[in-house]
Design a protein around this motif. Sequence first.
Motif, short mmCIF file in Angstrom:
data_model
loop_
_atom_site.label_atom_id
_atom_site.label_comp_id
_atom_site.label_asym_id
_atom_site.label_seq_id
_atom_site.Cartn_x
_atom_site.Cartn_y
_atom_site.Cartn_z
N PRO A 1 6.73 0.55 1.43
CA PRO A 1 7.42 0.07 0.23
C PRO A 1 8.92 0.27 0.26
O PRO A 1 9.66 -0.55 -0.29
N GLU A 2 9.40 1.34 0.92
CA GLU A 2 10.85 1.57 0.96
C GLU A 2 11.58 0.51 1.80
O GLU A 2 12.79 0.34 1.67
N ASP A 3 10.81 -0.22 2.62
CA ASP A 3 11.39 -1.31 3.41
C ASP A 3 11.22 -2.66 2.72
O ASP A 3 11.52 -3.70 3.31
N ASN A 4 10.70 -2.63 1.49
CA ASN A 4 10.44 -3.84 0.71
C ASN A 4 9.51 -4.80 1.43
O ASN A 4 9.68 -6.03 1.36
N ALA A 5 8.51 -4.25 2.12
CA ALA A 5 7.51 -5.09 2.77
C ALA A 5 6.71 -5.86 1.72
O ALA A 5 6.49 -5.39 0.59
N SER A 6 6.28 -7.07 2.09
CA SER A 6 5.45 -7.88 1.18
C SER A 6 4.09 -7.24 0.97
O SER A 6 3.56 -7.24 -0.15
N ILE A 7 3.51 -6.74 2.05
CA ILE A 7 2.19 -6.11 2.01
C ILE A 7 2.36 -4.62 2.30
O ILE A 7 2.81 -4.25 3.39
N THR A 8 1.99 -3.79 1.35
CA THR A 8 2.11 -2.34 1.49
C THR A 8 0.71 -1.73 1.38
O THR A 8 -0.26 -2.42 1.07
N PRO A 9 0.57 -0.44 1.65
CA PRO A 9 -0.77 0.16 1.60
C PRO A 9 -1.43 -0.01 0.23
O PRO A 9 -0.77 0.08 -0.81
N VAL A 10 -2.73 -0.28 0.24
CA VAL A 10 -3.48 -0.28 -1.01
C VAL A 10 -3.58 1.15 -1.51
O VAL A 10 -3.25 2.11 -0.80
N ILE A 11 -4.05 1.33 -2.73
CA ILE A 11 -3.82 2.57 -3.46
C ILE A 11 -4.44 3.80 -2.79
O ILE A 11 -3.90 4.89 -2.88
N ALA B 1 11.94 3.43 -10.63
CA ALA B 1 11.43 2.57 -9.55
C ALA B 1 11.08 3.38 -8.31
O ALA B 1 10.08 3.12 -7.64
N GLN B 2 11.88 4.40 -8.02
CA GLN B 2 11.62 5.24 -6.85
C GLN B 2 10.32 6.01 -7.03
O GLN B 2 9.50 6.10 -6.11
N ILE B 3 10.12 6.58 -8.21
CA ILE B 3 8.87 7.31 -8.49
C ILE B 3 7.68 6.37 -8.33
O ILE B 3 6.67 6.72 -7.69
N ILE C 1 2.59 4.61 -6.05
CA ILE C 1 1.58 3.55 -5.92
C ILE C 1 1.88 2.59 -4.77
O ILE C 1 1.20 1.57 -4.62
N ALA C 2 2.90 2.88 -3.95
CA ALA C 2 3.25 2.07 -2.77
C ALA C 2 3.63 0.64 -3.13
O ALA C 2 3.43 -0.28 -2.33
N LYS C 3 4.18 0.43 -4.31
CA LYS C 3 4.77 -0.86 -4.64
C LYS C 3 6.16 -0.89 -4.05
O LYS C 3 6.90 0.11 -4.15
N ASN C 4 6.56 -2.00 -3.44
CA ASN C 4 7.86 -1.98 -2.79
C ASN C 4 8.98 -1.77 -3.81
O ASN C 4 8.83 -2.07 -5.00
N LEU C 5 10.10 -1.26 -3.36
CA LEU C 5 11.17 -0.85 -4.27
C LEU C 5 11.70 -2.01 -5.09
O LEU C 5 11.98 -1.85 -6.29
N GLN C 6 11.84 -3.15 -4.48
CA GLN C 6 12.35 -4.31 -5.20
C GLN C 6 11.42 -4.69 -6.35
O GLN C 6 11.87 -4.94 -7.47
N ASP C 7 10.11 -4.74 -6.09
CA ASP C 7 9.16 -5.09 -7.14
C ASP C 7 9.05 -3.99 -8.19
O ASP C 7 8.83 -4.27 -9.38
#
Length: 471
Positions: A313-323, A82-84, A89-95
């Motif tokens: 993403p490390e803050d589990n934001a709903s909207i993170t940077p696009v790719i 999940a961390q990698i 890809i800037a997906k938040n950690l929870q997702d």
Amino acid sequence: MREYKAFINNEFIENGQWLEIINPTTLKPAGRVTALKQKDIENAYKSARYAQKSWEKVDLLKRIAFINEFKNLIIKNQNEIAQIMSEEIAKNLQDSLGEVLRTVEIIDYTLEEAKRIDPKAMTGEGMGAKNKIGIFSRVAKGVILAISPFNYPFNLALAKIIPALVMGNSVVFKPATAGSLVGAYMGKLAFEAKLPKGIFNVVTGRGSEVGDLITSNPEIDMISFTGSVNVGNQIRKNGSTTDLVLELGGKDPALVLDDINLEKYANEIISGAFGYSGQRCTAIKRVFVFDNYADKLVEILKEKITKLSVGNPEDNASITPVIDVKSSDFIQGLIDDAKTKGAQVVIGDKRQNNLMWPTLLDHVKTDMRIAWEEPFGPVLPILRINSIEEMIEIANKSNFGLQASIFCQDISTALNVAKQIEVGTININSKSQRGPDCFPFLGIKDSGEGVQGIRESLLSMTRYRGIVINY
């Protein structure tokens, strides 16, 4: 910086050439993977072909046991994976962690379903051949090329790889450039799980440089690809005699046919439109609504969008940077085109590099690019349409045909409209979505070819072999 090597015939390949993977959040390198050359790719296919015959002869339960060892290592390393993914890809950690755990569930279901792919037995009596019994079994196709996208680099990769392996195929796996760190990490897990040599190979490199080499090798018996329409069409061109399953883009509409429960409809629309910053082929990408309650729906959507967190993403934001920045430039171009032609920005239209705030556009018309093109980002257009017939007409004019959503409490109306929309799947009173993974998943037109889903993938990666007994 992470460094992972390609994995061919149970060996890690280092040739002195590297492909750098950029972290979308920092725009700095997240790591690097081997950039393979032609001879490396040819070796991967030769190894896969050589290994496949003996792998197919391994008993099904023993193949399952090998794959379970691989699965157990996924569970053990779930947080690292999940961390990698989050870095890459800037997906938040929870997702990201949710994607890993969902994949474990898919593996379990796939292994159980593989036990139920039974032979078909039949007689010829109905055609006057009373002395014939036919036994038709599903057998491996051979060498499967699996190509995964950046947005679900773990889930959509293993949803191809596991069905292929359990049915006795060997696999050459090419992850998307963004997604290559996760993809190459799978090679590390396969090595630790002691999978037999050659049955699972990870080839890495920039698709624009090695894509044709990977997709046109004569050893390929089937290609399972998820990605863009352009690349999918190129694969069609290169692999015209190869079995194909293609999952491409979408322009999934949501048709709001009444105002009985706009609050619930809005929750589904927001989740469908802005999950992983809209970077999903099944994301809701346009909303059709009647003008007499459009204002009310737009106000509810606006209120819910203001509650979406924007950040890292490390803050589990709903909207993170696009790719990447190129993608954000494209998305911004669609927004600007709509504004120029009269669309109203309700909320959003803010950007820092490739971090884009969720944007709601109202009064979108069919002469605007955003009405037809797939943004693959956090922007949602509202089209005010005054008849169901016009909604259906505009929905069906799209070159895409993946999914649609219908929001309506009159089930007769909903079903009647659903039958007229030209897509693979229609969701009634729910967002468009891939799952549950045991359901068939398909698109028509430019959205794809063939059918995925757990059982469907097992079937698509096998063929019938008949034995006829004459007595």
